[in-house]
Design an enzyme around this catalytic site. Structure first.
Site, PDB file in Angstrom:
ATOM      1  N   GLU A 101     -43.879 -15.775 -39.708  1.00  0.00           N
ATOM      2  CA  GLU A 101     -43.314 -14.680 -40.516  1.00  0.00           C
ATOM      3  C   GLU A 101     -43.419 -14.973 -42.022  1.00  0.00           C
ATOM      4  OE1 GLU A 101     -39.820 -12.524 -38.565  1.00  0.00           O
ATOM      5  OE2 GLU A 101     -39.689 -14.520 -37.720  1.00  0.00           O
ATOM      6  N   SER A 159     -40.127 -10.687 -35.568  1.00  0.00           N
ATOM      7  CA  SER A 159     -41.097  -9.672 -35.994  1.00  0.00           C
ATOM      8  C   SER A 159     -41.963  -9.161 -34.843  1.00  0.00           C
ATOM      9  CB  SER A 159     -42.012 -10.223 -37.110  1.00  0.00           C
ATOM     10  OG  SER A 159     -41.260 -10.405 -38.273  1.00  0.00           O
ATOM     11  N   SER A 207     -35.689  -2.377 -45.478  1.00  0.00           N
ATOM     12  CA  SER A 207     -35.361  -3.016 -44.198  1.00  0.00           C
ATOM     13  C   SER A 207     -34.094  -2.404 -43.615  1.00  0.00           C
ATOM     14  CB  SER A 207     -35.176  -4.519 -44.386  1.00  0.00           C
ATOM     15  OG  SER A 207     -36.401  -5.136 -44.709  1.00  0.00           O
TER      16      SER A 207
HETATM   17  N1  LIG Z   1     -36.614  -6.320 -22.348  1.00  0.00           N
HETATM   18  C1  LIG Z   1     -37.106  -5.415 -23.181  1.00  0.00           C
HETATM   19  N2  LIG Z   1     -37.423  -4.165 -22.740  1.00  0.00           N
HETATM   20  C2  LIG Z   1     -37.945  -3.234 -23.587  1.00  0.00           C
HETATM   21  N3  LIG Z   1     -38.207  -3.462 -24.888  1.00  0.00           N
HETATM   22  C3  LIG Z   1     -37.899  -4.684 -25.387  1.00  0.00           C
HETATM   23  C4  LIG Z   1     -37.331  -5.715 -24.578  1.00  0.00           C
HETATM   24  N4  LIG Z   1     -37.141  -6.810 -25.362  1.00  0.00           N
HETATM   25  C5  LIG Z   1     -37.574  -6.481 -26.589  1.00  0.00           C
HETATM   26  N5  LIG Z   1     -38.029  -5.207 -26.630  1.00  0.00           N
HETATM   27  C6  LIG Z   1     -38.652  -4.532 -27.800  1.00  0.00           C
HETATM   28  O1  LIG Z   1     -39.277  -5.518 -28.602  1.00  0.00           O
HETATM   29  C7  LIG Z   1     -38.710  -5.569 -29.918  1.00  0.00           C
HETATM   30  C8  LIG Z   1     -38.603  -7.011 -30.392  1.00  0.00           C
HETATM   31  O2  LIG Z   1     -37.731  -7.722 -29.552  1.00  0.00           O
HETATM   32  P1  LIG Z   1     -36.601  -8.673 -30.122  1.00  0.00           P
HETATM   33  O3  LIG Z   1     -35.729  -7.930 -31.052  1.00  0.00           O
HETATM   34  O4  LIG Z   1     -35.957  -9.325 -28.959  1.00  0.00           O
HETATM   35  O5  LIG Z   1     -37.485  -9.788 -30.867  1.00  0.00           O
HETATM   36  P2  LIG Z   1     -37.897 -10.187 -32.357  1.00  0.00           P
HETATM   37  O6  LIG Z   1     -39.366 -10.206 -32.384  1.00  0.00           O
HETATM   38  O7  LIG Z   1     -37.206 -11.457 -32.627  1.00  0.00           O
HETATM   39  O8  LIG Z   1     -37.347  -9.100 -33.344  1.00  0.00           O
HETATM   40  P3  LIG Z   1     -36.938  -9.213 -34.932  1.00  0.00           P
HETATM   41  O9  LIG Z   1     -38.133  -8.758 -35.698  1.00  0.00           O
HETATM   42  O10 LIG Z   1     -35.824  -8.247 -34.981  1.00  0.00           O
HETATM   43  O11 LIG Z   1     -36.546 -10.606 -35.216  1.00  0.00           O
HETATM   44  C9  LIG Z   1     -37.367  -4.866 -29.771  1.00  0.00           C
HETATM   45  O12 LIG Z   1     -36.987  -4.322 -31.006  1.00  0.00           O
HETATM   46  C10 LIG Z   1     -37.650  -3.818 -28.703  1.00  0.00           C
HETATM   47  O13 LIG Z   1     -38.310  -2.684 -29.245  1.00  0.00           O
END
Ligand SMILES: Nc1ncnc2c1ncn2[C@@H]1O[C@H](COP(=O)(O)OP(=O)(O)OP(=O)(O)O)[C@@H](O)[C@H]1O
Ligand SMILES: [Mg+2]
Length: 331
Positions: free
Chosen positions: A14, A166, A307
């Site tokens: 990131e 992300s 954001s």
């Molecule tokens: N089990 C699931 N079923 C459906 N969609 C999901 C699921 N888990 C995650 N998502 C989708 O994927 C996206 C990213 O997941 P998550 O927020 O867990 O991870 P991240 O990459 O750490 O996000 P961030 O950028 O907020 O740090 C979520 O915003 C959602 O749209």
């Protein structure tokens, strides 16, 4: 005048997003109130440190040559480090541990809470057992065993790294046609021993995210949830997050009832307290009818002026510049 050093970058997937968050802070911070310096940590952990008196485009700066660990004595000159970092090193408790050891005050959660929240699997078990929130059914495997696992699991599933952000390496897997490509992506960001989550795919849902702001005296400013509707992607993926107009993001989150919006705002504060977060955090949820699924909590969520937390704060009358001052003045 408080002496601030904005820290950004680092060896994280990131890195680019961190520079975007920090550029927004640099463009909007109140230069009449704070003396501002920037520390960009390169992907190789070598740093550039520079004082500025007005906004500058940091993407144009040359790479530095001092290792981050060698800058700690110099960082002690500042009253506070404002963290614009995300992901590995900058949000997972490593940077926080260095700053704690060197007794440099910084914004956001401490090293323990940062580490816990970066571990989606274990923090979500804690949240699930302490609240009425649901979590998607989850298996966890090492990347080296992902291919075999996917060959034997009932599809569809949602896969994502246990510790990343992300939506990097996040996929809805409905069939195994793109498996090679998916594995290639994972191995470009992760090692074979890294943990991968294989989750129940929550399909028909309303996605909301909600932050909270904690003052120095530990009272809270409740924020309204924001609803996220990706326009072309199936979920809130990297493109939907960082391409202009690729998602509709709205507060109030009118896709869920008012009572549920209030519940989500309160949950964001309760989760923040449960996971031991500090100053601010943002939790992500998927709502299907009365069921609210918890996805994760971000201890250093995206901080560009558009954001999610800045949008939520704006909704209750806190503009972006005041939000930055809030972070500094409450740390
Ligand atoms: N089990 C699931 N079923 C459906 N969609 C999901 C699921 N888990 C995650 N998502 C989708 O994927 C996206 C990213 O997941 P998550 O927020 O867990 O991870 P991240 O990459 O750490 O996000 P961030 O950028 O907020 O740090 C979520 O915003 C959602 O749209
Ligand atoms: Mg998320």
């Amino acid at each position: 005048m408080k002496k601030i050093i904005i820290i950004c970058g680092g060896p994280s997937s990131e890195y680019d997003i961190s520079l975007l968050s920090s550029q927004s802070i640099i463009d909007n911070i109140d230069y009449n109130k704070y003396s501002v310096s920037i520390c960009i940590i390169g992907k190789d952990r070598k740093c550039t440190i520079k004082q500025i008196s007005k906004p500058e485009n940091i993407s144009k700066w040359e790479n530095g040559n001092i290792l981050f660990t060698d800058t700690l004595l110099r960082l002690k000159e500042y009253d506070i480090a404002l963290l614009g970092t995300h992901g590995q090193f900058g949000e997972d408790g490593v940077l926080q541990t260095y700053l704690e050891e060197a007794q440099i005050p910084y914004t956001g959660s401490d090293s323990y809470s940062s580490r816990l929240c970066m571990d989606k699997f274990r923090s979500s078990i804690l949240v699930n057992s302490s609240t009425d929130l649901f979590i998607p059914k989850t298996d966890i495997v090492h990347l080296n065993n992902l291919e075999e696992f996917l060959n034997n699991v009932k599809l569809p599933v949602f896969i994502k790294p246990n510790k990343n952000g992300s939506s990097i390496c996040s996929y809805v897997v409905k069939d195994l046609n793109n498996l090679k490509q998916i594995l290639k992506d994972f191995y470009s960001h992760h090692k074979g021993e890294d943990e991968i989550l294989i989750q129940e795919y929550i399909e028909k849902k309303t996605e909301v995210s909600c932050g909270c702001l904690e003052k120095k005296d530990h009272t809270f400013i409740q924020l309204p949830p924001i609803e996220i509707i990706p326009k072309t992607s199936k979920f809130f993926d990297y493109t939907a997050k960082y391409t202009k107009n690729a998602s509709l993001e709205r507060t109030p989150a009118i896709g869920i009832p008012k009572e549920q919006r209030e519940i989500v705002s309160e949950l964001a504060i309760n989760i923040h307290k449960l996971l031991g977060c500090r100053l601010y955090s943002r939790s992500d949820f998927l709502v299907t009818g009365k069921k609210i699924y918890y996805l994760e909590t971000n201890t250093l969520p995206g901080m560009t002026s558009t954001s999610l937390i800045p949008q939520e704060a704006k909704e209750i009358g806190i503009d972006y510049r005041d939000l930055i001052s809030f972070f500094i003045d409450n740390s």
